[in-house]
Design a protein around this motif. Structure first.
Motif, short mmCIF file in Angstrom:
data_model
loop_
_atom_site.label_atom_id
_atom_site.label_comp_id
_atom_site.label_asym_id
_atom_site.label_seq_id
_atom_site.Cartn_x
_atom_site.Cartn_y
_atom_site.Cartn_z
N ASP A 20 65.57 -27.08 -6.01
CA ASP A 20 64.23 -28.49 -5.11
C ASP A 20 62.93 -28.27 -6.54
OD1 ASP A 20 65.59 -28.32 -2.65
OD2 ASP A 20 64.98 -25.95 -2.47
N GLY A 21 63.01 -27.35 -7.44
CA GLY A 21 61.87 -27.84 -8.23
C GLY A 21 62.45 -26.58 -9.56
N VAL A 22 61.84 -27.11 -10.39
CA VAL A 22 62.25 -26.97 -12.09
C VAL A 22 61.11 -26.27 -12.84
CG1 VAL A 22 63.92 -26.85 -13.98
CG2 VAL A 22 64.96 -27.22 -12.39
N LEU A 23 60.89 -25.24 -13.15
CA LEU A 23 59.54 -24.76 -14.26
C LEU A 23 60.04 -24.77 -15.80
CD1 LEU A 23 56.69 -24.22 -14.40
CD2 LEU A 23 57.31 -22.13 -13.63
N VAL A 24 59.40 -24.61 -15.84
CA VAL A 24 58.98 -24.37 -17.93
C VAL A 24 58.15 -24.32 -17.82
CG1 VAL A 24 59.66 -25.70 -20.14
CG2 VAL A 24 60.61 -26.37 -18.08
N ALA A 25 58.51 -22.88 -18.37
CA ALA A 25 56.71 -22.45 -18.35
C ALA A 25 56.85 -22.31 -20.22
CB ALA A 25 55.72 -21.78 -17.93
N ALA A 56 56.02 -33.31 -8.99
CA ALA A 56 55.96 -32.47 -8.88
C ALA A 56 57.09 -31.61 -8.41
CB ALA A 56 55.24 -32.41 -6.88
N ARG A 57 58.22 -31.85 -8.59
CA ARG A 57 60.18 -31.59 -8.83
C ARG A 57 59.64 -30.50 -10.77
NH1 ARG A 57 62.28 -30.96 -3.82
NH2 ARG A 57 61.86 -32.90 -2.59
N PHE A 58 59.37 -31.44 -11.18
CA PHE A 58 59.69 -30.76 -12.21
C PHE A 58 58.19 -30.66 -12.82
CE2 PHE A 58 60.53 -31.92 -16.97
CZ PHE A 58 60.96 -29.86 -16.89
N GLN A 59 57.44 -29.67 -13.75
CA GLN A 59 55.85 -28.89 -14.09
C GLN A 59 56.84 -28.16 -15.53
OE1 GLN A 59 53.83 -27.27 -11.18
NE2 GLN A 59 54.48 -28.95 -9.46
N VAL A 60 55.51 -29.08 -16.13
CA VAL A 60 56.06 -28.32 -17.39
C VAL A 60 54.19 -27.59 -17.36
CG1 VAL A 60 55.89 -27.74 -19.84
CG2 VAL A 60 57.53 -29.39 -18.51
N HIS A 61 54.06 -26.08 -17.24
CA HIS A 61 52.80 -25.23 -17.41
C HIS A 61 52.65 -24.70 -18.73
CE1 HIS A 61 51.19 -26.43 -14.05
NE2 HIS A 61 52.31 -25.86 -13.60
N TRP A 62 51.64 -24.42 -19.81
CA TRP A 62 51.29 -23.24 -20.61
C TRP A 62 50.22 -22.07 -20.48
CZ3 TRP A 62 54.27 -25.28 -23.85
CH2 TRP A 62 54.89 -27.00 -23.41
N ILE A 63 51.01 -20.90 -20.12
CA ILE A 63 50.94 -19.97 -19.76
C ILE A 63 51.17 -18.87 -20.53
CG2 ILE A 63 51.11 -18.12 -17.46
CD1 ILE A 63 52.06 -20.28 -16.08
N SER A 64 50.19 -18.45 -20.93
CA SER A 64 49.85 -16.87 -22.22
C SER A 64 50.54 -15.40 -21.11
CB SER A 64 48.54 -16.60 -22.70
OG SER A 64 47.45 -15.83 -22.00
N GLU A 116 49.17 -17.84 -9.78
CA GLU A 116 48.85 -19.12 -9.22
C GLU A 116 49.70 -20.42 -9.70
OE1 GLU A 116 46.54 -20.68 -6.30
OE2 GLU A 116 46.33 -18.56 -7.00
N THR A 117 50.50 -20.43 -9.91
CA THR A 117 51.16 -21.14 -10.62
C THR A 117 52.59 -21.05 -9.77
OG1 THR A 117 50.27 -21.79 -13.27
CG2 THR A 117 52.01 -23.07 -12.65
N ILE A 118 53.26 -20.60 -9.87
CA ILE A 118 53.94 -20.08 -9.04
C ILE A 118 53.97 -20.59 -7.47
CG2 ILE A 118 55.81 -19.06 -7.44
CD1 ILE A 118 56.48 -20.03 -10.76
N LYS A 119 52.86 -20.65 -6.67
CA LYS A 119 52.43 -20.54 -5.23
C LYS A 119 52.50 -22.03 -5.10
CE LYS A 119 49.26 -15.94 -4.62
NZ LYS A 119 48.51 -15.76 -4.73
N GLU A 120 51.68 -22.87 -5.94
CA GLU A 120 50.62 -24.04 -5.85
C GLU A 120 52.85 -25.33 -5.48
OE1 GLU A 120 46.65 -23.60 -8.29
OE2 GLU A 120 48.15 -25.10 -9.05
#
Length: 146
Positions: free
Chosen positions: A62-67, A102-110, A119-123
Motif C-alpha cells: 500500500d506504500g513504499v518508502l526509500v530511505a 503519499a504512497r511513495f516517499q523518499v526520506h534521508w535519515i542518518s 516518526e517517519t514510519i508513523k506518519e
C-alpha cells in the motif's frame, strides 16, 4: 475484510549505512513505530531500482518508502544523488498515472536519527491508512491477467 480490520502494508528499502542503522537505533532506543513496515536492507539507496518499487506495489504494498543517507553523506560518495534523481522521476511518473504521492516517499535519515525513523514510519502509516488500500496496481494486474 472490513475497513476497520485493514492495515496498510508498507515496504521500506533502507540504506545499510544510514537508514537501516537508524531503524536499528530506533529499536535499541525503544522508540515505538507501527509494525506495518517490512524492511528490505539495500547496500545504498541508489541500489533501489524503480522496478523494485513497482514490483512492491504490484505485489500488494500500500506504500513504499526509500530511505538513505543525507545528500553528501553517502558511503559511496554519490549514490544518494543518483537515487534522488532516479526516484524523483519515478515519483512524478506515479503521480502521472494517478497514484497518491503519499504512497511513495523518499526520506534521508542518518544512522543517528532513530527517533526520526520512527516518526517517519508513523506518519507514513497514518497517511496511507487515510488513503485506504492501494487499488491502482491491482486493477492493472487484473487487466493484464484477464
Amino acid at each position: 475484510m472490513s475497513v476497520k480490520e485493514w492495515e496498510p502494508k508498507i515496504i521500506a528499502f533502507l540504506c545499510h549505512w544510514c537508514s537501516y542503522a537508524a531503524a536499528d537505533l530506533a529499536g535499541v532506543s525503544r522508540f515505538s513505530y507501527p509494525p506495518n513496515v517490512r524492511i528490505i536492507r539495500v547496500p545504498c539507496s541508489s541500489r533501489v531500482n524503480p522496478q523494485f518499487v513497482l514490483r512492491a506495489f504490484a505485489e500488494g504494498a500500500d506504500g513504499v518508502l526509500v530511505a538513505g543517507c543525507h545528500p553528501g553523506d553517502c558511503h559511496y560518495v554519490k549514490g544518494n544523488y543518483y537515487a534522488r534523481r532516479r526516484l524523483w522521476i519515478l515519483q512524478k511518473l506515479l503521480e502521472f498515472v494517478g497514484m497518491e504521492p503519499a504512497r511513495f516517499q523518499v526520506h534521508w535519515i542518518s544512522g543517528a536519527e532513530g527517533a526520526k525513523f520512527a516518526e517517519t514510519i508513523k506518519e507514513m502509516v497514518e497517511e496511507v491508512r487515510v488513503l485506504g488500500p492501494n487499488r491502482l496496481f491491482q486493477e492493472v494486474k487484473d487487466i493484464c491477467v484477464s
